[in-house]
Structures are given as structure tokens and as C-alpha cells.
Scaffold this motif. Structure first.
Motif, mmCIF file in Angstrom:
data_model
loop_
_atom_site.group_PDB
_atom_site.id
_atom_site.type_symbol
_atom_site.label_atom_id
_atom_site.label_comp_id
_atom_site.label_asym_id
_atom_site.label_seq_id
_atom_site.Cartn_x
_atom_site.Cartn_y
_atom_site.Cartn_z
ATOM 1 N N SER A 45 0.782 -0.766 0.075
ATOM 2 C CA SER A 45 0.349 0.202 0.036
ATOM 3 C C SER A 45 1.054 1.366 -0.527
ATOM 4 N N LYS A 46 0.565 2.346 -0.232
ATOM 5 C CA LYS A 46 0.907 4.101 -0.217
ATOM 6 C C LYS A 46 0.763 3.852 0.885
ATOM 7 N N LEU A 47 0.395 3.797 1.733
ATOM 8 C CA LEU A 47 0.882 4.360 3.580
ATOM 9 C C LEU A 47 2.178 3.825 2.848
ATOM 10 N N PHE A 48 2.818 2.939 3.293
ATOM 11 C CA PHE A 48 3.971 2.628 3.259
ATOM 12 C C PHE A 48 5.369 3.600 2.292
ATOM 13 N N LEU A 49 4.428 4.490 1.737
ATOM 14 C CA LEU A 49 5.601 4.919 0.413
ATOM 15 C C LEU A 49 5.162 6.648 1.078
ATOM 16 N N TRP A 50 3.803 7.073 1.680
ATOM 17 C CA TRP A 50 3.992 8.690 2.447
ATOM 18 C C TRP A 50 3.977 8.679 3.404
ATOM 19 N N TYR A 51 4.099 7.167 4.381
ATOM 20 C CA TYR A 51 4.463 7.121 5.894
ATOM 21 C C TYR A 51 6.203 6.723 5.962
ATOM 22 N N GLY A 52 6.505 6.476 4.818
ATOM 23 C CA GLY A 52 8.268 5.678 5.427
ATOM 24 C C GLY A 52 8.790 6.131 6.133
ATOM 25 N N GLY A 53 8.876 6.610 6.402
ATOM 26 C CA GLY A 53 9.646 7.560 7.827
ATOM 27 C C GLY A 53 9.118 6.966 8.684
ATOM 28 N N ASP A 54 7.797 6.855 8.818
ATOM 29 C CA ASP A 54 7.438 5.866 10.041
ATOM 30 C C ASP A 54 8.014 4.770 10.416
ATOM 31 N N PHE A 55 8.365 4.192 9.498
ATOM 32 C CA PHE A 55 8.853 2.530 9.614
ATOM 33 C C PHE A 55 10.336 2.439 9.533
ATOM 34 N N GLY A 56 10.376 3.297 9.679
ATOM 35 C CA GLY A 56 12.464 3.583 9.395
ATOM 36 C C GLY A 56 12.472 3.682 8.304
ATOM 37 N N GLU A 57 14.253 3.071 8.274
ATOM 38 C CA GLU A 57 14.904 2.973 6.569
ATOM 39 C C GLU A 57 14.469 1.899 6.060
ATOM 40 N N ASP A 58 14.260 0.515 6.943
ATOM 41 C CA ASP A 58 13.954 -0.733 6.213
ATOM 42 C C ASP A 58 12.916 -1.003 6.386
ATOM 43 N N VAL A 59 12.017 -0.757 4.889
ATOM 44 C CA VAL A 59 10.556 -1.005 5.074
ATOM 45 C C VAL A 59 10.492 -2.208 4.505
ATOM 46 N N PRO A 60 10.918 -2.955 3.991
ATOM 47 C CA PRO A 60 10.283 -4.368 3.773
ATOM 48 C C PRO A 60 10.269 -5.282 5.371
#
Length: 401
Positions: free
Chosen positions: A344-359
Motif C-alpha cells: 500500500s502507498k501508506l508505506f510510501l507516504w509514511y515511510g519515515g514512520d517505519f524506519g529505513e528498512d520498510v520491507p
């Protein structure tokens, strides 16, 4: 969060089968048993059950409500989302799968007990919607309509009322906001919202703000309509420029205020945070002092079709509830093909909230789901590619169908 979605709803479980509702009283002895796992306020669950009603098929309902039942369903099918439909031990699937099985005749050919088809929904008498005074928050007092004190968690009461409204006004085409707006249930919902100005803003937890956000979205969508599908229109809607605001503990809050300033704890300087001299910082200081939890992204629903599903959250079980919300979202919105992870693009728009390694964050959040475990299996591959699915901003409004 920009967006929300009234459309999908999280899996939440129950410990036992609920006896068949009156409309599913069987007209012949039991043979094959059709079971629908569902939960309150789930539009897809209601759509599924209404289709089965129209087809005249008897079914039992399992209401997913507690952690033990949720775990049991996840163990059974590996998918933390509802509805899930089973014919004895055979999984039929979710809402779309079930409608397809009806349309192509597969379910109708099974040895399932029949009931009288239920094709016409009983509708309550319409009432006149009492608008809040123009220019103020949606829950502003209305002259001549008394607001009685209400004990307990007002936002939880409000969100439960919202989920009941959704259940009562879902059609096969979506949510009928036009009939919802003129229902007595909606007037009761608004009356609950009018208690919010008097709450103690220092005593509420994050579950309060999640429930409040999701209820505000419903209220604003019913009264103001869904925003047009443009970035400018969505910005105006969520910022409160179009009137989508509530008064809470003596302060006016927009959806952006609730999501970004209060739940994401956006730092000062972020356009959507409270400025240093904003009096709301003092009132809601305990909320702002808590550590940010990135799983709130899977709990906020703004009415768009691609948004996470909505449910009722409680502070006493919030960690567990957010973990389930994250698993459900990853399980339904993340896929793996070769070395490509599509999310989902939620992981793009708020990528910084999930750290440097999104996968890696996706794998951790979705651990135990087929999608999450598939992503985990790719983590040692340095060539993992992260792609993002198109976001469906369309509302699920059946009023205009």
C-alpha cells in the motif's frame, strides 16, 4: 490519516457460534453448514450476508470479537480479515469470493438448507436531520436539543454507534449515506458527539483518538459528503477547511489535528503539528508525551476504498488490537512476486514512520500472515524491490448508485 475507508473491516473474533438470526430459521433439516465469520460495522460482512439472504441460503454467524477467537480463525485460514465464509470445512472465501460463488451457481448447487429469500430490507421512518449551526464544529450544540451527561469513554460509545450505523445501512452497492443521514440512529450518534466538548482531555488514551478519528470521518462524510478525488479537495476535507471538525475538551480539532498532531506526535515545525504556543499542547499534554506507535496507520479509516478497515479500539487491549490491525492490513494489502514486494502507498507516504528498512518493517508487522512471511523470506536478498499499488480514493457511497 489521509485516507480513511469505511469499507473494509478488521477481523475480530468471538468464542462461540451465535445462534442463527430469525431470518435464517431453517425450513429443512441441516445438511451442509454454511458459516460466516464477521464483525460489527464491517461493510463487506454485511454485503456478504445480504447476498446470502437474497439467495435464500441459511447460515450461521460467528462474531469475531476477542483475541482467542481471532487467533482460532487465523489458524484456520491464515487470513486475519473478515468476512470469511466456510461450507463445512471448505473455505468459500471472502465477500467477493462468496458473491462469485453465488453468481456462478456453485453455492446454490450445494446441499445447504434454504430459507425464505430476504430481498426487501425494512427501513425505519425517516427523520429530519438537525444540522449544527453553520461555521462551527459538526458536534456543536443545537438550540432546543438537550445534551445529557454521559459517563465512560465517549469516543468508544461514538465509534460503536458508528459501526452500528454502518451495519444498518450497508447495501450490496456500498453504504447508503442518504438513508443513514435521516435515520434516528444517526441523530443518536450526533447526540453522543455533542458530549465531547466537556471531556477531560488529559485523561484519554490513544484508543480514544483512534475511535474519535474514525467516527469523525463518518460524521463528516454523511453531513458534508466525501471529498472530490483531487489532492486539493482532500487537503481541505482533512484540514477542517470544509467544516470537518469536532470540539473536544474545549478545543476545535480537525482530522489532521487528530492524526498528525495527536496520534503521530508530529514535531513542532511540521505544518500539521501544534505550534509551541498552541493551548491545545497543554490540554492534551499526556497524549503528546506518549511514544508514537506506527501501527496507528492501520487503524485510521478516512472513507476511501483503499483505507484500512475500522473497528472499536480499547486502551486496555490496544497493543493487541493494533498488532491484529497491522497483520490484517499486511495480509490483505501486501503481495510478493519474485523479488518484488508490492505494498500500500501508506508505506510510501509514511515511510519515515517505519524506519529505513520498510520491507523489514512489513515482515515484522505481518508476521504469521502469508504476505508477511513471504516478505520475511526475501530479506536476505539485497535485490528486493519495493513497489506501491495504486491507491483507490473512491468512497463506498451507495446513495448515488
Amino acid at each position: 490519516m489521509m485516507p480513511p475507508a469505511l469499507g473494509a473491516l478488521l477481523i475480530w473474533t468471538a468464542t462461540a457460534l451465535v445462534p442463527p438470526a430469525p431470518h435464517t430459521q431453517r425450513l429443512e433439516p441441516l445438511s451442509a453448514t454454511l458459516t460466516v465469520y464477521s464483525t460489527l460495522g464491517c461493510p463487506h460482512c454485511q454485503r456478504c450476508k445480504k447476498a446470502l439472504d437474497a439467495a435464500g441460503l441459511a447460515y450461521d454467524v460467528v462474531d469475531v470479537a476477542d483475541a482467542a477467537a481471532r487467533a482460532a480463525l487465523e489458524a484456520r485460514c491464515g487470513l486475519p480479515t473478515v468476512p470469511q465464509v466456510y461450507l463445512d470445512e471448505e473455505r468459500v472465501g471472502g465477500a467477493d469470493d462468496t458473491l462469485k460463488a453465488l453468481a456462478d451457481g456453485w453455492l446454490l448447487e450445494r446441499d445447504i438448507p434454504r430459507v425464505e429469500p430476504k430481498r426487501v430490507e425494512k427501513t425505519e421512518e425517516a427523520v429530519i436531520f438537525i444540522e449544527a449551526p453553520p461555521g462551527g464544529p459538526l458536534n456543536a450544540p443545537v438550540a432546543g436539543r438537550a445534551v445529557e451527561p454521559l459517563e465512560g469513554d465517549v469516543a468508544a460509545r461514538l465509534q460503536r454507534s458508528a459501526l452500528e450505523l454502518i451495519d444498518a445501512h450497508v447495501t450490496l452497492d456500498g453504504i447508503d449515506y442518504a438513508s443513514l443521514k435521516t435515520s434516528r440512529q444517526f441523530q443518536n450518534f450526533v447526540d453522543i458527539a455533542r458530549r465531547l466538548p466537556d471531556i477531560d482531555g488529559a485523561s484519554v488514551g490513544d484508543a480514544f483518538w483512534i475511535n474519535l478519528y474514525n467516527a469523525m470521518v463518518l460524521h463528516a462524510t454523511v453531513v458534508l459528503g466525501s471529498p472530490e478525488n483531487t489532492p486539493e479537495a482532500r487537503t481541505d476535507f482533512f484540514s477542517g477547511a470544509t467544516g470537518a471538525t469536532y470540539e473536544v475538551a474545549g478545543h476545535v480539532l480537525s482530522l489532521d489535528d487528530v492524526e498528525h498532531a495527536l496520534l503521530r506526535r508530529s514535531p513542532a515545525g511540521d505544518a500539521r503539528s501544534f505550534t509551541e504556543d498552541d493551548p491545545r499542547r497543554r490540554t492534551f499534554a499526556p497524549t503528546l508525551a506518549r511514544k508514537f506507535d506506527n501501527r496507528i496507520h492501520f487503524a485510521l479509516n478516512c472513507g476511501a476504498s483503499s483505507c484500512p478497515p475500522v473497528k472499536l479500539f480499547r486502551d486496555e487491549s490496544l497493543d493487541e488490537d493494533l498488532a491484529a490491525a497491522a497483520r490484517a492490513f499486511v495480509g490483505s494489502e501486501v503481495s510478493v512476486s519474485g523479488s518484488t514486494v508490492t505494498a500500500s502507498k501508506l508505506f510510501l507516504w509514511y515511510g519515515g514512520d517505519f524506519g529505513e528498512d520498510v520491507p523489514r518493517a512489513i515482515a515484522a508487522l505481518g508476521a504469521g500472515t502469508p504476505s508477511g512471511d513471504a516478505v520475511a523470506g526475501l530479506l536476505e536478498d539485497e535485490n528486493v524491490e519495493l513497489a506501491f499499488a495504486d491507491y483507490d480514493w473512491s468512497p463506498n457511497d451507495a446513495s448515488s448508485v
